[in-house]
Design an enzyme around this catalytic site. Structure first.
Site, PDB file in Angstrom:
ATOM      1  N   HIS A 131       0.854  -1.194   0.000  1.00 56.10           N
ATOM      2  CA  HIS A 131       0.000   0.000   0.000  1.00 56.10           C
ATOM      3  C   HIS A 131       0.888   1.241   0.000  1.00 56.10           C
ATOM      4  O   HIS A 131       1.024   1.917   1.030  1.00 56.10           O
ATOM      5  CB  HIS A 131      -0.907   0.004   1.235  1.00 56.10           C
ATOM      6  CG  HIS A 131      -1.643  -1.266   1.449  1.00 56.10           C
ATOM      7  ND1 HIS A 131      -2.585  -1.753   0.562  1.00 56.10           N
ATOM      8  CD2 HIS A 131      -1.582  -2.176   2.453  1.00 56.10           C
ATOM      9  CE1 HIS A 131      -3.078  -2.894   1.008  1.00 56.10           C
ATOM     10  NE2 HIS A 131      -2.474  -3.179   2.146  1.00 56.10           N
ATOM     11  N   THR A 176       4.728 -11.780  -9.013  1.00 52.84           N
ATOM     12  CA  THR A 176       3.604 -11.313  -8.210  1.00 52.84           C
ATOM     13  C   THR A 176       3.104 -12.360  -7.229  1.00 52.84           C
ATOM     14  O   THR A 176       2.263 -12.047  -6.388  1.00 52.84           O
ATOM     15  CB  THR A 176       2.437 -10.892  -9.113  1.00 52.84           C
ATOM     16  OG1 THR A 176       2.001 -12.035  -9.873  1.00 52.84           O
ATOM     17  CG2 THR A 176       2.863  -9.781 -10.072  1.00 52.84           C
ATOM     18  N   ARG A 191       5.584 -16.491 -15.106  1.00 51.21           N
ATOM     19  CA  ARG A 191       4.928 -17.789 -15.192  1.00 51.21           C
ATOM     20  C   ARG A 191       5.985 -18.883 -15.249  1.00 51.21           C
ATOM     21  O   ARG A 191       7.109 -18.654 -15.701  1.00 51.21           O
ATOM     22  CB  ARG A 191       4.040 -17.868 -16.431  1.00 51.21           C
ATOM     23  CG  ARG A 191       2.838 -16.922 -16.382  1.00 51.21           C
ATOM     24  CD  ARG A 191       2.005 -17.025 -17.653  1.00 51.21           C
ATOM     25  NE  ARG A 191       0.758 -16.280 -17.547  1.00 51.21           N
ATOM     26  CZ  ARG A 191       0.626 -14.983 -17.787  1.00 51.21           C
ATOM     27  NH1 ARG A 191       1.706 -14.282 -18.146  1.00 51.21           N
ATOM     28  NH2 ARG A 191      -0.533 -14.380 -17.660  1.00 51.21           N
ATOM     29  N   LYS A 194       9.749 -24.106 -16.783  1.00 52.00           N
ATOM     30  CA  LYS A 194      10.249 -25.471 -16.706  1.00 52.00           C
ATOM     31  C   LYS A 194      10.928 -25.676 -15.372  1.00 52.00           C
ATOM     32  O   LYS A 194      11.022 -24.757 -14.547  1.00 52.00           O
ATOM     33  CB  LYS A 194      11.223 -25.760 -17.837  1.00 52.00           C
ATOM     34  CG  LYS A 194      12.402 -24.784 -17.927  1.00 52.00           C
ATOM     35  CD  LYS A 194      13.186 -25.022 -19.203  1.00 52.00           C
ATOM     36  CE  LYS A 194      14.229 -23.938 -19.442  1.00 52.00           C
ATOM     37  NZ  LYS A 194      14.944 -24.128 -20.715  1.00 52.00           N
TER      38      LYS A 194
END
Length: 224
Positions: A131, A176, A191, A194
């Site tokens: 925040h 994230t 993402r 492997k």
């Protein structure tokens, strides 16, 4: 050996191990506006270069080395055989294990944990405030980078995120959420690509499992 123009908070507040070399224009302690300075401890055979600052309460192990213009914040604890590159900021209340390498132009936010044998490439940012507009910053906490992980150049890791043991974060990634151990992640948001067991040496110079013992190169991480 200590530089002639080294600024100290006071002889009783700074303990420097035998064999340490500290350049001119280094400040040790004295940054507090109120209250007495807290002890600074620096182990044996340190090499601290021009323009660097180590704030009150920092405790640093043996064979610590900095580039130029490095900042170590209050109450940060750093293990043995660590290297911090030029123009890097390690804020207050961080914990770095043994054999940690943080390369140039990195920002490590307060209350970050970096475990043993981690390599962080140039330009990495580790955030701690979910925040940023808050006045009290009550829930600040940096990421946790577990043992043996490698973070590629210019990656960003958000608050509270854990990077698992021996994982690899590709250059330029924005992480994230938590990364499980021994995985390669990349992208924005990052993402899974492997397993680290599938990572090979780009020059085929390493025999056996490439990621088991080989450190990251100066640009960040192994090829993914």
């Amino acid at each position: 050996m200590v530089g002639a123009h080294l600024t100290l908070a006071g002889p009783s507040h700074v303990r420097i191990g035998q064999g340490s070399l500290i350049d001119d224009d280094v400040r040790l302690g004295g940054g507090r506006v109120q209250g007495a300075p807290r002890p600074i401890e620096i182990g044996r055979d340190a090499r601290i270069r021009d323009g660097s600052t180590i704030d009150d309460g920092a405790r640093i192990g043996d064979r610590f080395e900095t580039g130029q213009n490095v900042f170590i914040g209050e109450d940060t604890v750093i293990g043995d055989d660590c290297h911090i590159g030029n123009n890097t900021i390690i804020e207050a209340g961080c914990t770095l294990g043994d054999r940690v390498r943080v390369q140039a132009n990195c920002y490590v936010a307060a209350f970050t944990t970096i475990e043993d044998d981690v390599t962080i490439g140039p330009g990495v940012g580790l955030a701690n405030d979910p925040h940023p507009g808050s006045e009290d910053h009550a829930c600040m906490r940096g990421p946790t980078i577990e043992r043996g992980a490698q973070i590629g150049m210019n990656a960003t890791i958000l608050p509270f995120v854990t990077i698992g043991q021996r994982s690899v974060v590709g250059a330029g990634s924005v992480v994230t959420r938590a990364v499980p151990p021994e995985l390669v992640v990349a992208g924005n948001p990052a993402r899974v690509l492997k397993s680290v067991s599938q990572v090979s040496c780009p020059l085929d110079l390493e025999l056996g499992e490439y990621m088991q013992n080989a450190p990251a190169d100066e640009g960040g991480t192994a090829r993914t």
